[in-house]
Design a protein around this motif. Sequence first.
Motif, PDB file in Angstrom:
ATOM      1  N   ILE A 162      15.363  10.852   3.828  1.00 42.65           N
ATOM      2  CA  ILE A 162      15.722  11.016   5.237  1.00 42.65           C
ATOM      3  C   ILE A 162      16.425  12.342   5.462  1.00 42.65           C
ATOM      4  O   ILE A 162      16.207  13.022   6.454  1.00 42.65           O
ATOM      5  CB  ILE A 162      16.605   9.827   5.664  1.00 42.65           C
ATOM      6  N   MET A 163      17.249  12.728   4.500  1.00 40.39           N
ATOM      7  CA  MET A 163      17.987  13.968   4.660  1.00 40.39           C
ATOM      8  C   MET A 163      17.059  15.161   4.696  1.00 40.39           C
ATOM      9  O   MET A 163      17.230  16.084   5.474  1.00 40.39           O
ATOM     10  CB  MET A 163      18.936  14.091   3.480  1.00 40.39           C
ATOM     11  N   GLY A 203      14.765  17.998   8.180  1.00 43.80           N
ATOM     12  CA  GLY A 203      13.722  17.822   9.188  1.00 43.80           C
ATOM     13  C   GLY A 203      12.414  18.462   8.837  1.00 43.80           C
ATOM     14  O   GLY A 203      11.689  18.916   9.699  1.00 43.80           O
ATOM     15  N   LEU A 204      12.075  18.474   7.541  1.00 44.54           N
ATOM     16  CA  LEU A 204      10.856  19.163   7.152  1.00 44.54           C
ATOM     17  C   LEU A 204       9.601  18.448   7.597  1.00 44.54           C
ATOM     18  O   LEU A 204       8.514  19.020   7.567  1.00 44.54           O
ATOM     19  CB  LEU A 204      10.827  19.298   5.632  1.00 44.54           C
ATOM     20  N   ILE A 247      14.861  27.200   9.369  1.00 47.81           N
ATOM     21  CA  ILE A 247      13.704  27.013   8.526  1.00 47.81           C
ATOM     22  C   ILE A 247      12.420  27.032   9.322  1.00 47.81           C
ATOM     23  O   ILE A 247      11.362  26.691   8.795  1.00 47.81           O
ATOM     24  CB  ILE A 247      13.784  25.706   7.720  1.00 47.81           C
ATOM     25  N   HIS A 248      12.485  27.381  10.579  1.00 48.62           N
ATOM     26  CA  HIS A 248      11.257  27.185  11.336  1.00 48.62           C
ATOM     27  C   HIS A 248      10.214  28.242  11.068  1.00 48.62           C
ATOM     28  O   HIS A 248       9.134  28.166  11.636  1.00 48.62           O
ATOM     29  CB  HIS A 248      11.521  27.000  12.829  1.00 48.62           C
ATOM     30  N   ASN A 249      10.527  29.229  10.205  1.00 43.31           N
ATOM     31  CA  ASN A 249       9.399  30.096   9.895  1.00 43.31           C
ATOM     32  C   ASN A 249       9.061  30.075   8.416  1.00 43.31           C
ATOM     33  O   ASN A 249       8.583  31.044   7.875  1.00 43.31           O
ATOM     34  CB  ASN A 249       9.656  31.541  10.352  1.00 43.31           C
ATOM     35  N   LYS A 304      16.283  16.278  13.201  1.00 50.51           N
ATOM     36  CA  LYS A 304      15.938  17.540  13.821  1.00 50.51           C
ATOM     37  C   LYS A 304      16.005  18.623  12.762  1.00 50.51           C
ATOM     38  O   LYS A 304      16.934  18.664  11.988  1.00 50.51           O
ATOM     39  CB  LYS A 304      16.929  17.837  14.935  1.00 50.51           C
ATOM     40  N   TYR A 305      15.027  19.492  12.757  1.00 48.35           N
ATOM     41  CA  TYR A 305      15.035  20.498  11.708  1.00 48.35           C
ATOM     42  C   TYR A 305      16.086  21.545  12.011  1.00 48.35           C
ATOM     43  O   TYR A 305      16.379  21.843  13.162  1.00 48.35           O
ATOM     44  CB  TYR A 305      13.658  21.142  11.541  1.00 48.35           C
TER      45      TYR A 305
END
Lengths: 459, 484
Positions: free
Chosen positions: A412-413, A347-348, A423-425, A418-419
């Motif tokens: 796609i992967m 989900g990048l 990894i959200h930071n 959805k991420y």
Amino acid sequence: MLKIIIPTIMLIPLTWLSKSNMMWINSTIYSLMISMVCLPLMNQPCDNSLNLSMLFFSDSLSTPLLMLTTWLLPLMIIASQYHMTKEPLARKKLYITMMILLQIFLIMTFSATELIMFYILFEATLVPTLIIITRWGGQTERLNAGIYFLFYTLAGSLPLLVALTYTQTTLGSLNMLLTQYLTERLTHVWGDSLLWLAFMLAFMVKMPLYGLHLWLPKAHVEAPIAGSMVLAAILLKLGGYGMLRITMMLNPTVNFMAYPFMMLSMWGMVMTSSICLRQTDLKSLIAYSSVSHMALVIMAILIQSPWSFMGATALMIAHGLTSSLLFCLANSNYERTHSRTMILVRGLQMILPLMAAWWLLASLTNLALPPSINLIGELFVTVSMFSWSNFSIILLGINITITALYTLYMLIMTQRGKYTYHIHNIKPSYTRENTLMLLHLTPLLLLMINPKIILGTMY
Amino acid sequence: MFRGALWLLAGRGCVGRGLSTRSGGSTPDWTEKVSEIKKKIQSALPGGAWDPLYDTSHLPPEHSDVVIVGGGVLGLSVAYWLKRLEKPRGAIRVLVVDRDHTYSRASTGLSVGGIRQQFSLPENIQLSLFSVDFLRNINEYLAVVDDPPLDVQFNPSGYLLLASEKGAAIMENNVKVQRPDMAALPSVITMVSQEQESATDRSPSLTRDIRQEGAKVCLMSPEQLQNKFPWINTDGVALASYGFSTSSSRMQTSGGKEMTLKRIHEVHVKMDHSLEYQPVECALVINAAGAWSGQVAELAGIGKGPPGTLEGTKLPVEPRKRYVYFWHCPEGPGLETPFMADTSGAYFRREGLGHNYLGGCSPTEEEEPDPGNLEVDHDFFQDKVWPHLAHRVPAFQSLKVRSAWAGYYDYNTFDQNGVVGPHPLVVNMYFATGFSGHGLQQAPAVGRAVAEMVLKGQFQTIDLSSLLFSRFYLGEKVEERNII
């Protein structure tokens, strides 16, 4: 040619004598300038070749590869900046020196006139690559990878040395410009078949051919980013270039000796594409896709038709740029999350949208979307293979489909969905990384406008 | 160089072993000779710092996708479910590290081993339900091909919880409503007791939430559990200390407030009794360190900040010592003995077939023993446990204590319920700890929940979002009224 080689050699003192804060900048800018110097070589005055000296020449086959080589050095230096930050200064300089040394050997290889000189430099490129892989690679498996790489290539190219020296003594000269006019034809006796095999085996291993490809996933995955880039972009093409040059001397043996290798390539192309669908490691997926694309090149060279040679050359250049770009993208992921597993980083697109644009473009060129030069290469190869044998279209069609499948799977992967929470930071994309991707994509996209410069000697 | 590389690769398999067997098998002598020569040279020459080819096969790998800190039942459960739920096989590399591979002080091995579903929190009930199902069908999950089937000593004898007078009648009615078919062994038996302890607050929710699915079980020994995970790299690395290498980045919340988010880049695993340490580069760290989770969390920088802020919220898990006593009573209850929990907090269960029993009692807050060591206080049994037991079960008035041990609860001082899920600030640390005495019984389900959170980004089968870390900061207690 000296106007390219001497500045490249002088890049080494530049690296060692630069101030520590200017080292990366100096080497990048000067290597970019050297690649600009390579451009005039494109001006081929006649159909034949631009003969610059007794030792070096460049024709419309070697010029695009030379351009690719010199273009890639600044890109390799840009890509290595992050993972070298923690190393001591001398080791950083050593790393850049290895890359420059590799560059020198590669430039001389692509422009060599004599086949023996080509061979010596072909072997010489192994040493800096081995050092880069085993010293600066990521995991402990890199030792294994280095050994596989070294010994596969050495074992393959030793017969080439024997064959070359034999030909030198019988023919008197191995100057590539002269061998084109060879009138003695090889026969169908065993000795000549073995001679053919000896000539071709080194390049088959380097390409790599499907049965001899085991070194490639290891070496590509364990190498640091610069190592992966140069391996995927250039070193594989050394094999293609060598094959293209040598097949001119080897008629008509190639007509029947080619069959086993054609079969291995056709089967291998479908097999390695299918393996890509099951890969969990991102770099491993890109490595196997390299094998699959190079199998197309091998097939094209072995059927020896004008269209196929054009396709092979175009495909080599296009694949070099695309594969190197994909490795850079995978590396930007790895630097942030320290993991190459695809399912852990998803989900990048939500988090790094510009990088997602580069991922999209890289994937589109990898699956040979028209009108990219990848398509030109694949299409020419497919069409000429069809005229060689109608049946081959089935396997080639399956391969093109599976290539599209795994490329989209990878896209796609990593980008969609959805991420994952952890990894959200991650740090946002650096300008350096965006520059790197853009520098890869610009030639790839611009060549769409004038692909005839990469179509090689048969155009 | 080739021989040296061969020796180095012997630990990795493939090339080294293959080549040596082909050459006739004299390689072991060679490697010994090479190492001897190396040692002689090294002792003769002055020592250098750069030794490129030394053997590191006893150290953990340099890179792993997930590092699970803590090799007890929760850590191993998370590892198992991560490998089981990953879509392509062999995708994730999981490394489980534990400080003591003999598990001498781990809560897993020292637990009493009861499992129950009488919780008041719905999440706890669902966790236990799945765990019971897991243990009943353990051969579906953990059986290894060609090995004999597992026997985890699953004894469904029931779990007896006592409630006081007031709530008893309601409880009985509700139980009859939820379980109209009482043909089988009743799984919950409620008894009226004479004590005045008010259990009113626990009974309505108990009866509302309990689903009568299966019976209670005595859990199997952890040694069996940890032997049956074939895909996991549990090297049993013994280590004495951990460290994390993190990087932080300042970000702003939508309210304009500045927060510092951290990422763990490497786990420094130090080998026991030696100075060697190996930095393991990882993408995720799962904190399943049980009673020592609080210390591991502090290493990652959780809780270092002004109190009252999110940065300053520590992981409130600390070790609490609990005693377990093993006694023999020849006239004691027989095979139909359920795991009985008295209203006073004392509990016991049958162990084996020879009239042996295990039991204990949770001390009150004032009597908390010092968790510094695992010494057993026998007076505690005499003063606090035995009277209640003897009162409840008259046969226990004459019993003989055979042995006793102490173990740690990973006690969550906030609300005595587990912490599951990621930390809001240290972005790649997940928790699976703090279960305060019911960790062993909920381990399979918690492992699955954490694996789902890692792989899919949300809880899918059992929603444990009320057990996330953020409740410590927000002050929302998720209380379980049925704590033993």
